[in-house]
Design a protein around this motif. Structure first.
Motif, PDB file in Angstrom:
ATOM      1  N   ASP A 163       0.855  -1.192   0.000  1.00 55.76           N
ATOM      2  CA  ASP A 163       0.000   0.000   0.000  1.00 55.76           C
ATOM      3  C   ASP A 163       0.887   1.236   0.000  1.00 55.76           C
ATOM      4  O   ASP A 163       1.368   1.675   1.031  1.00 55.76           O
ATOM      5  CB  ASP A 163      -0.930   0.004   1.217  1.00 55.76           C
ATOM      6  N   SER A 164       1.089   1.792  -1.185  1.00 58.14           N
ATOM      7  CA  SER A 164       2.005   2.930  -1.330  1.00 58.14           C
ATOM      8  C   SER A 164       1.437   4.235  -0.774  1.00 58.14           C
ATOM      9  O   SER A 164       2.146   5.234  -0.716  1.00 58.14           O
ATOM     10  CB  SER A 164       2.374   3.124  -2.802  1.00 58.14           C
ATOM     11  N   THR A 165       0.175   4.236  -0.354  1.00 57.32           N
ATOM     12  CA  THR A 165      -0.422   5.462   0.185  1.00 57.32           C
ATOM     13  C   THR A 165      -0.231   5.583   1.698  1.00 57.32           C
ATOM     14  O   THR A 165      -0.627   6.587   2.282  1.00 57.32           O
ATOM     15  CB  THR A 165      -1.937   5.517  -0.133  1.00 57.32           C
ATOM     16  N   ARG A 166       0.381   4.590   2.314  1.00 59.58           N
ATOM     17  CA  ARG A 166       0.569   4.626   3.765  1.00 59.58           C
ATOM     18  C   ARG A 166       1.483   5.788   4.158  1.00 59.58           C
ATOM     19  O   ARG A 166       2.517   6.010   3.542  1.00 59.58           O
ATOM     20  CB  ARG A 166       1.184   3.330   4.271  1.00 59.58           C
ATOM     21  N   THR A 167       1.087   6.469   5.200  1.00 62.48           N
ATOM     22  CA  THR A 167       1.909   7.549   5.749  1.00 62.48           C
ATOM     23  C   THR A 167       2.998   6.954   6.627  1.00 62.48           C
ATOM     24  O   THR A 167       2.971   5.759   6.961  1.00 62.48           O
ATOM     25  CB  THR A 167       1.049   8.492   6.608  1.00 62.48           C
ATOM     26  N   ALA A 168       3.943   7.786   7.041  1.00 63.63           N
ATOM     27  CA  ALA A 168       5.003   7.323   7.940  1.00 63.63           C
ATOM     28  C   ALA A 168       4.401   6.817   9.243  1.00 63.63           C
ATOM     29  O   ALA A 168       4.863   5.811   9.800  1.00 63.63           O
ATOM     30  CB  ALA A 168       6.008   8.440   8.198  1.00 63.63           C
ATOM     31  N   VAL A 169       3.360   7.473   9.722  1.00 64.16           N
ATOM     32  CA  VAL A 169       2.701   7.047  10.965  1.00 64.16           C
ATOM     33  C   VAL A 169       2.062   5.669  10.764  1.00 64.16           C
ATOM     34  O   VAL A 169       2.190   4.783  11.615  1.00 64.16           O
ATOM     35  CB  VAL A 169       1.654   8.096  11.416  1.00 64.16           C
ATOM     36  N   ALA A 170       1.380   5.472   9.632  1.00 58.00           N
ATOM     37  CA  ALA A 170       0.747   4.179   9.358  1.00 58.00           C
ATOM     38  C   ALA A 170       1.793   3.084   9.178  1.00 58.00           C
ATOM     39  O   ALA A 170       1.611   1.967   9.673  1.00 58.00           O
ATOM     40  CB  ALA A 170      -0.138   4.281   8.119  1.00 58.00           C
ATOM     41  N   LEU A 171       2.884   3.396   8.496  1.00 54.38           N
ATOM     42  CA  LEU A 171       3.965   2.417   8.335  1.00 54.38           C
ATOM     43  C   LEU A 171       4.557   2.042   9.685  1.00 54.38           C
ATOM     44  O   LEU A 171       4.838   0.869   9.946  1.00 54.38           O
ATOM     45  CB  LEU A 171       5.050   2.979   7.410  1.00 54.38           C
ATOM     46  N   ALA A 172       4.745   3.026  10.541  1.00 52.89           N
ATOM     47  CA  ALA A 172       5.290   2.773  11.881  1.00 52.89           C
ATOM     48  C   ALA A 172       4.377   1.824  12.649  1.00 52.89           C
ATOM     49  O   ALA A 172       4.851   0.880  13.298  1.00 52.89           O
ATOM     50  CB  ALA A 172       5.464   4.089  12.631  1.00 52.89           C
ATOM     51  N   ALA A 173       3.068   2.052  12.564  1.00 48.53           N
ATOM     52  CA  ALA A 173       2.115   1.198  13.270  1.00 48.53           C
ATOM     53  C   ALA A 173       2.140  -0.232  12.725  1.00 48.53           C
ATOM     54  O   ALA A 173       2.156  -1.193  13.494  1.00 48.53           O
ATOM     55  CB  ALA A 173       0.708   1.785  13.162  1.00 48.53           C
ATOM     56  N   VAL A 174       2.158  -0.380  11.418  1.00 47.91           N
ATOM     57  CA  VAL A 174       2.161  -1.699  10.796  1.00 47.91           C
ATOM     58  C   VAL A 174       3.432  -2.473  11.134  1.00 47.91           C
ATOM     59  O   VAL A 174       3.389  -3.673  11.377  1.00 47.91           O
ATOM     60  CB  VAL A 174       2.006  -1.566   9.259  1.00 47.91           C
ATOM     61  N   LEU A 175       4.571  -1.775  11.161  1.00 49.65           N
ATOM     62  CA  LEU A 175       5.862  -2.437  11.350  1.00 49.65           C
ATOM     63  C   LEU A 175       6.331  -2.479  12.802  1.00 49.65           C
ATOM     64  O   LEU A 175       7.347  -3.103  13.105  1.00 49.65           O
ATOM     65  CB  LEU A 175       6.922  -1.748  10.486  1.00 49.65           C
ATOM     66  N   GLY A 176       5.615  -1.793  13.686  1.00 44.39           N
ATOM     67  CA  GLY A 176       6.030  -1.773  15.084  1.00 44.39           C
ATOM     68  C   GLY A 176       7.291  -0.958  15.314  1.00 44.39           C
ATOM     69  O   GLY A 176       8.118  -1.299  16.145  1.00 44.39           O
ATOM     70  N   LEU A 177       7.435   0.134  14.537  1.00 42.74           N
ATOM     71  CA  LEU A 177       8.591   1.023  14.653  1.00 42.74           C
ATOM     72  C   LEU A 177       8.124   2.415  15.036  1.00 42.74           C
ATOM     73  O   LEU A 177       6.949   2.736  14.925  1.00 42.74           O
ATOM     74  CB  LEU A 177       9.329   1.092  13.305  1.00 42.74           C
ATOM     75  N   ARG A 190       7.802   6.492  14.410  1.00 45.07           N
ATOM     76  CA  ARG A 190       7.655   7.328  13.216  1.00 45.07           C
ATOM     77  C   ARG A 190       9.005   7.876  12.786  1.00 45.07           C
ATOM     78  O   ARG A 190       9.333   7.913  11.603  1.00 45.07           O
ATOM     79  CB  ARG A 190       6.671   8.467  13.471  1.00 45.07           C
ATOM     80  N   ASN A 191       9.823   8.303  13.744  1.00 43.47           N
ATOM     81  CA  ASN A 191      11.145   8.843  13.417  1.00 43.47           C
ATOM     82  C   ASN A 191      12.033   7.797  12.733  1.00 43.47           C
ATOM     83  O   ASN A 191      12.771   8.117  11.802  1.00 43.47           O
ATOM     84  CB  ASN A 191      11.837   9.380  14.678  1.00 43.47           C
ATOM     85  N   THR A 192      11.962   6.553  13.203  1.00 49.66           N
ATOM     86  CA  THR A 192      12.745   5.486  12.580  1.00 49.66           C
ATOM     87  C   THR A 192      12.290   5.277  11.135  1.00 49.66           C
ATOM     88  O   THR A 192      13.116   5.155  10.231  1.00 49.66           O
ATOM     89  CB  THR A 192      12.603   4.173  13.378  1.00 49.66           C
ATOM     90  N   VAL A 193      10.971   5.255  10.928  1.00 49.83           N
ATOM     91  CA  VAL A 193      10.434   5.067   9.576  1.00 49.83           C
ATOM     92  C   VAL A 193      10.891   6.206   8.674  1.00 49.83           C
ATOM     93  O   VAL A 193      11.356   5.979   7.553  1.00 49.83           O
ATOM     94  CB  VAL A 193       8.896   4.949   9.599  1.00 49.83           C
TER      95      VAL A 193
END
Length: 179
Positions: free
Chosen positions: A18-32, A34-37
């Protein structure tokens, strides 16, 4: 390019899904965090992991629904100039140097068969082009993809196939009915 680690691969896979995911959404999905993402995305950008956005634009949506692959045979000493001339044709959307029988493989797009004929004539008119063999693309069977490579690199399981190659498995044992 430096090899990517598992976190980079998981991040790219999440974006591929899902290329529309924001950094916040990616962080939630990956367990990281936001700054790391964000730091990882910036690092991936610097490493050249992302292709230009232009590659996502559908040529069919631009009025060029026909795609063909053209094998171009050239006079080798003129390869650089020929490539430059071919790049001047807007319908040539991709070119690769090849080993083997042909020298260049072009991916070209056209509005229709008559337009493809015109484009072929333009390719043949380039000085140093000896001949070309054109193959019309009938349909995309496997779209450009990277997710299976990302899953392999991150050692994640492949999802079950949903394409025509998927086969239903027969039961391992059959029960015998009354005789």
């Amino acid at each position: 390019m430096q090899p990517l680690d598992t976190t980079d691969l998981r991040l790219l896979l999440a974006l591929a899904e899902d290329s529309t995911r924001t950094a916040v959404a990616l962080a939630a999905v990956l367990g990281l965090s936001r700054n790391t993402v964000q730091a990882r995305l910036a690092g991936l950008e610097r490493k050249g992991a992302f292709l230009p956005f232009e590659r996502r634009i559908s040529t069919a949506a631009l009025g060029y629904p026909l795609m063909a692959f053209v094998h171009v045979h050239v006079h080798q000493p003129s390869l650089a100039r020929i490539t430059e001339d071919l790049a001047g044709l807007p319908e040539v959307v991709e070119a690769h140097g090849l080993t083997g029988d042909a020298d260049i493989l072009l991916r070209v797009v056209a509005a229709d068969a008559e337009d493809l004929f015109r484009i072929n004539k333009q390719i043949l008119a380039v000085e140093g082009v000896q001949r070309c063999d054109t193959n019309l693309a009938m349909g995309e069977l496997i779209p450009l993809r990277a997710a299976p490579l990302l899953r392999r690199g991150a050692q994640l399981p492949q999802p079950p196939s949903s394409g025509p190659e998927r086969r239903e498995q027969a039961p391992a044992t059959a029960k015998a009915g009354p005789a």
